[in-house]
Design a protein around this motif. Structure first.
Motif, PDB file in Angstrom:
ATOM      1  N   ILE A 119       0.836  -1.202   0.000  1.00  0.00           N
ATOM      2  CA  ILE A 119       0.000   0.000   0.000  1.00  0.00           C
ATOM      3  C   ILE A 119       0.871   1.252   0.000  1.00  0.00           C
ATOM      4  CG2 ILE A 119      -1.692   1.304   1.338  1.00  0.00           C
ATOM      5  CD1 ILE A 119      -2.713  -1.390   2.409  1.00  0.00           C
ATOM      6  N   GLU A 122       2.517   1.696  -3.497  1.00  0.00           N
ATOM      7  CA  GLU A 122       1.532   2.092  -4.509  1.00  0.00           C
ATOM      8  C   GLU A 122       1.074   3.531  -4.293  1.00  0.00           C
ATOM      9  OE1 GLU A 122      -1.624  -0.731  -4.558  1.00  0.00           O
ATOM     10  OE2 GLU A 122      -0.389  -2.350  -5.369  1.00  0.00           O
ATOM     11  N   ALA A 123       0.839   3.895  -3.034  1.00  0.00           N
ATOM     12  CA  ALA A 123       0.425   5.266  -2.747  1.00  0.00           C
ATOM     13  C   ALA A 123       1.539   6.240  -3.092  1.00  0.00           C
ATOM     14  CB  ALA A 123       0.034   5.399  -1.280  1.00  0.00           C
ATOM     15  N   TRP A 127      -0.001   8.802  -5.709  1.00  0.00           N
ATOM     16  CA  TRP A 127      -0.822   9.745  -4.960  1.00  0.00           C
ATOM     17  C   TRP A 127      -1.082  11.076  -5.679  1.00  0.00           C
ATOM     18  CZ3 TRP A 127       0.467  14.616  -3.473  1.00  0.00           C
ATOM     19  CH2 TRP A 127       1.826  14.959  -3.439  1.00  0.00           C
ATOM     20  N   TYR A 132      -6.614   8.575  -8.289  1.00  0.00           N
ATOM     21  CA  TYR A 132      -6.123   7.420  -7.524  1.00  0.00           C
ATOM     22  C   TYR A 132      -6.731   7.434  -6.122  1.00  0.00           C
ATOM     23  CZ  TYR A 132      -3.091   4.372  -4.815  1.00  0.00           C
ATOM     24  OH  TYR A 132      -2.631   3.394  -3.976  1.00  0.00           O
ATOM     25  N   ARG A 133      -7.375   6.328  -5.759  1.00  0.00           N
ATOM     26  CA  ARG A 133      -7.962   6.173  -4.427  1.00  0.00           C
ATOM     27  C   ARG A 133      -7.678   4.773  -3.903  1.00  0.00           C
ATOM     28  NH1 ARG A 133      -9.405  11.024  -2.058  1.00  0.00           N
ATOM     29  NH2 ARG A 133     -10.383  12.364  -3.614  1.00  0.00           N
ATOM     30  N   PHE A 134      -7.740   4.619  -2.601  1.00  0.00           N
ATOM     31  CA  PHE A 134      -7.561   3.314  -1.989  1.00  0.00           C
ATOM     32  C   PHE A 134      -8.837   2.495  -2.133  1.00  0.00           C
ATOM     33  CE2 PHE A 134      -4.700   5.939   0.774  1.00  0.00           C
ATOM     34  CZ  PHE A 134      -3.511   5.399   0.298  1.00  0.00           C
ATOM     35  N   GLU A 139      -8.011   0.693   2.715  1.00  0.00           N
ATOM     36  CA  GLU A 139      -8.292   1.715   3.733  1.00  0.00           C
ATOM     37  C   GLU A 139      -8.497   1.078   5.100  1.00  0.00           C
ATOM     38  OE1 GLU A 139     -11.004   4.893   3.258  1.00  0.00           O
ATOM     39  OE2 GLU A 139      -9.446   5.958   2.155  1.00  0.00           O
ATOM     40  N   ALA A 162       2.203   9.539   2.443  1.00  0.00           N
ATOM     41  CA  ALA A 162       1.762   8.879   1.209  1.00  0.00           C
ATOM     42  C   ALA A 162       0.251   8.775   1.101  1.00  0.00           C
ATOM     43  CB  ALA A 162       2.383   7.486   1.116  1.00  0.00           C
ATOM     44  N   ILE A 163      -0.450   8.705   2.235  1.00  0.00           N
ATOM     45  CA  ILE A 163      -1.872   8.328   2.163  1.00  0.00           C
ATOM     46  C   ILE A 163      -2.841   9.485   2.248  1.00  0.00           C
ATOM     47  CG2 ILE A 163      -1.288   6.113   3.217  1.00  0.00           C
ATOM     48  CD1 ILE A 163      -2.876   7.081   5.714  1.00  0.00           C
ATOM     49  N   PRO A 166      -4.827  10.261  -1.213  1.00  0.00           N
ATOM     50  CA  PRO A 166      -5.831   9.288  -1.675  1.00  0.00           C
ATOM     51  C   PRO A 166      -6.859   8.887  -0.627  1.00  0.00           C
ATOM     52  CG  PRO A 166      -3.570   8.556  -2.143  1.00  0.00           C
ATOM     53  CD  PRO A 166      -3.480   9.682  -1.188  1.00  0.00           C
TER      54      PRO A 166
END
Length: 363
Positions: A119, A122-123, A127, A132-134, A139, A162-163, A166
């Protein structure tokens, strides 16, 4: 293969100590303490392991702390990524992909840490893309792994950076609500988290949440303007403040103020922040509020530890790592009836200190 890898790790660790010792102009005799210079020399050549106690004594005499180990730790692509901040902020997709491939190849079996690494990578790579969303699954993994706001060190800072773009409105809000339970002596952890969550809400045009978080932050930035940590985070506050004003009042004048902040940072040579703000602005232009109504809060409490073994156990449980998973990390044997009894070796200890330092200062 395991034996060779351990020998290689020991050799690399010895060379790491030698490089710092020589770089600081210290002789073997000056740092060997109660043991002979010959013993220390054998350790530096990878011919001899040393106990945890000797390692701590050596660290003191050479002047090494946990952060110095990051260079050594990060040089091994099989280790969990802990120093991706600049790559994430600069959106260095090529280097992030290289790190991801190295980690994935070293850990073909899926567990909670490999999922977290996936995760994070990828983020880090995607991002800035406003689309781009989780997934709901990812989540939930993030919500569960960030369930103890007192745990905010290198690992958590990497994740937050990073999160927050997204993340859904629900995840940002949940993480904010968790910070509100932090006691006064954890305020620095709290405000760092709230600042990053606020930037995430700004990127999503989530103005109701932006206003609530900004009110929270304004007190801190007003009362602690001269604090040394404030100097580090002031550009983030200034950038977010100007972007939020532009979103509330979308005039050309307000938009130009955003570009001026980025240009000023470049003039001062602060390219990492300039690029990060530039990418956040790009996401802000194309993003909107995103909802995940299926997110569930699984609350956890900070567990206090009185011994090193309890620190390891608590951190292992917090990260969702099984005893067998920890065994695969350290490639050594563990007792079934208790927490892992780690060999008192330098090479195991340095990884352990990173994983548990990877804890804030209170156990």
């Amino acid at each position: 293969m395991t034996g060779k890898k351990n020998r290689d790790n020991l050799l690399n660790l010895g060379r790491f100590f030698q490089k710092i010792r020589v770089g600081r102009g210290l002789t073997l005799q000056e740092v060997s303490g109660e043991w002979s210079a010959a013993t220390l020399s054998r350790f530096e050549r990878g011919e001899l392991d040393i106990s945890t106690q000797k390692m701590l004594e050596l660290m003191t005499r050479v002047g090494i702390d946990e952060l110095d180990f990051l260079e050594f730790y990060e040089a091994n692509p099989s280790n969990f990524p802990l120093e991706l901040q600049e790559l994430i902020q600069m959106n260095n997709v090529g280097e992030l992909e290289r790190r991801k491939l190295g980690f994935t190849a070293a850990h073909p079996r899926q567990n909670s840490m490999t999922e977290l690494a996936r995760i994070l990578f990828e983020a880090g790579q995607h991002w800035p893309d406003p689309n781009y969303r989780f997934s709901e699954k990812d989540e939930q993994i993030l919500a569960d792994r960030l369930a103890v706001p007192e745990h905010f060190s290198i690992l958590e800072l990497e994740i937050f950076k990073a999160i927050v773009g997204p993340a859904s409105h629900e995840l940002l809000t949940l993480l904010w609500h968790r910070t509100q339970r932090l006691k006064k002596d954890w305020w620095q952890h709290r405000e760092m988290q709230v600042l990053l969550l606020w930037l995430g809400a700004i990127m999503d045009h989530d103005m109701t949440l932006v206003d609530r978080l900004e009110t929270d932050l304004d007190v801190w930035f007003t009362n602690y303007r001269m604090n040394t940590r404030m100097v580090e985070f002031m550009p983030n506050w200034q950038y977010g403040h100007v972007v939020a004003r532009w979103l509330r009042h979308p005039t050309v004048h307000n938009e130009n103020k955003v570009h001026h902040i980025i240009a000023d940072l470049r003039t001062m040579g602060v390219e990492t922040d300039a690029r990060w703000f530039e990418l956040m602005l790009a996401r802000t232009r194309g993003s909107q509020i995103f909802h995940n109504l299926n997110l569930i809060d699984h609350p956890k409490q900070l567990k206090l530890a009185r011994t090193a073994g309890e620190v390891v156990r608590n951190r292992r449980q917090y990260l969702g790592v099984s005893r067998s998973g920890l065994k695969s990390i350290f490639e050594t044997d563990f007792k079934r009836h208790s927490e892992p009894r780690l060999p008192s070796t330098a090479q195991i200890n340095h990884q352990l200190r990173l994983i548990t330092y990877l804890n804030p200062g209170k156990h």
